[in-house]
Design a protein around this motif. Structure first.
Motif, PDB file in Angstrom:
ATOM      1  N   ALA A 157       0.820  -1.214   0.000  1.00  0.00           N
ATOM      2  CA  ALA A 157       0.000   0.000   0.000  1.00  0.00           C
ATOM      3  C   ALA A 157       0.858   1.270   0.000  1.00  0.00           C
ATOM      4  O   ALA A 157       0.466   2.283  -0.572  1.00  0.00           O
ATOM      5  N   ARG A 158       2.022   1.208   0.603  1.00  0.00           N
ATOM      6  CA  ARG A 158       2.882   2.407   0.660  1.00  0.00           C
ATOM      7  C   ARG A 158       3.375   2.835  -0.718  1.00  0.00           C
ATOM      8  O   ARG A 158       3.832   3.956  -0.895  1.00  0.00           O
ATOM      9  N   PHE A 159       3.283   1.944  -1.705  1.00  0.00           N
ATOM     10  CA  PHE A 159       3.719   2.274  -3.054  1.00  0.00           C
ATOM     11  C   PHE A 159       2.600   2.843  -3.920  1.00  0.00           C
ATOM     12  O   PHE A 159       2.825   3.199  -5.059  1.00  0.00           O
ATOM     13  N   HIS A 160       1.392   2.902  -3.366  1.00  0.00           N
ATOM     14  CA  HIS A 160       0.258   3.433  -4.125  1.00  0.00           C
ATOM     15  C   HIS A 160       0.469   4.928  -4.373  1.00  0.00           C
ATOM     16  O   HIS A 160       0.869   5.661  -3.485  1.00  0.00           O
ATOM     17  N   ASN A 161       0.199   5.362  -5.580  1.00  0.00           N
ATOM     18  CA  ASN A 161       0.378   6.762  -5.949  1.00  0.00           C
ATOM     19  C   ASN A 161      -0.997   7.335  -6.309  1.00  0.00           C
ATOM     20  O   ASN A 161      -1.538   7.029  -7.382  1.00  0.00           O
ATOM     21  N   ASP A 162      -1.560   8.137  -5.408  1.00  0.00           N
ATOM     22  CA  ASP A 162      -2.895   8.704  -5.639  1.00  0.00           C
ATOM     23  C   ASP A 162      -2.955   9.544  -6.908  1.00  0.00           C
ATOM     24  O   ASP A 162      -3.957   9.505  -7.623  1.00  0.00           O
ATOM     25  N   HIS A 163      -1.902  10.297  -7.194  1.00  0.00           N
ATOM     26  CA  HIS A 163      -1.899  11.161  -8.386  1.00  0.00           C
ATOM     27  C   HIS A 163      -1.923  10.317  -9.670  1.00  0.00           C
ATOM     28  O   HIS A 163      -2.628  10.651 -10.625  1.00  0.00           O
ATOM     29  N   LEU A 164      -1.160   9.238  -9.689  1.00  0.00           N
ATOM     30  CA  LEU A 164      -1.161   8.350 -10.853  1.00  0.00           C
ATOM     31  C   LEU A 164      -2.526   7.689 -11.015  1.00  0.00           C
ATOM     32  O   LEU A 164      -3.069   7.640 -12.115  1.00  0.00           O
ATOM     33  N   PHE A 185      -7.656   7.087 -13.945  1.00  0.00           N
ATOM     34  CA  PHE A 185      -9.115   7.062 -13.957  1.00  0.00           C
ATOM     35  C   PHE A 185      -9.693   8.223 -14.768  1.00  0.00           C
ATOM     36  O   PHE A 185     -10.699   8.057 -15.452  1.00  0.00           O
ATOM     37  N   THR A 186      -9.052   9.372 -14.729  1.00  0.00           N
ATOM     38  CA  THR A 186      -9.505  10.500 -15.545  1.00  0.00           C
ATOM     39  C   THR A 186      -9.370  10.176 -17.033  1.00  0.00           C
ATOM     40  O   THR A 186     -10.283  10.417 -17.816  1.00  0.00           O
ATOM     41  N   ALA A 187      -8.230   9.595 -17.412  1.00  0.00           N
ATOM     42  CA  ALA A 187      -8.028   9.228 -18.822  1.00  0.00           C
ATOM     43  C   ALA A 187      -9.031   8.190 -19.269  1.00  0.00           C
ATOM     44  O   ALA A 187      -9.588   8.278 -20.380  1.00  0.00           O
ATOM     45  N   LEU A 188      -9.318   7.217 -18.420  1.00  0.00           N
ATOM     46  CA  LEU A 188     -10.298   6.189 -18.768  1.00  0.00           C
ATOM     47  C   LEU A 188     -11.703   6.770 -18.877  1.00  0.00           C
ATOM     48  O   LEU A 188     -12.474   6.411 -19.761  1.00  0.00           O
TER      49      LEU A 188
END
Length: 82
Positions: A63-70, A75-78
């Motif tokens: 979980a510490r490797f999760h990047n909210d911005h990415l 999700f925006t692109a999709l």
């Protein structure tokens, strides 16, 4: 339907002690990843199911490797794609 060979993707079956056999997919760059995740790809639906199943399990040691911005950008692109 596109095949992994058409997408410049390489795959193999690997085994992990905790979960057993896993289908590993390697791609050559971001364009190959993008193509791989299109709706007509043979990988898109299994990848979606894997992601949903992992989210249902809750946080993991990664979980510490999760990047909210990415995640937001993806999700925006999709969303804008439809």
């Amino acid at each position: 339907m596109a095949t992994p060979k058409d997408l410049d993707v390489h795959s193999q079956m690997v085994s992990y002690g905790t979960i057993g056999n896993v289908f590993r997919v390697d791609f050559t760059g971001l364009r190959a990843l993008y193509n791989l995740m299109q709706d007509d790809s043979p990988i898109a639906q299994p990848a979606k199911e894997l992601a949903l199943n992992l989210m249902r399990k809750g946080p993991s040691m990664y979980a510490r490797f999760h990047n909210d911005h990415l995640a937001d950008a993806l999700f925006t692109a999709l969303t804008n794609r439809t």
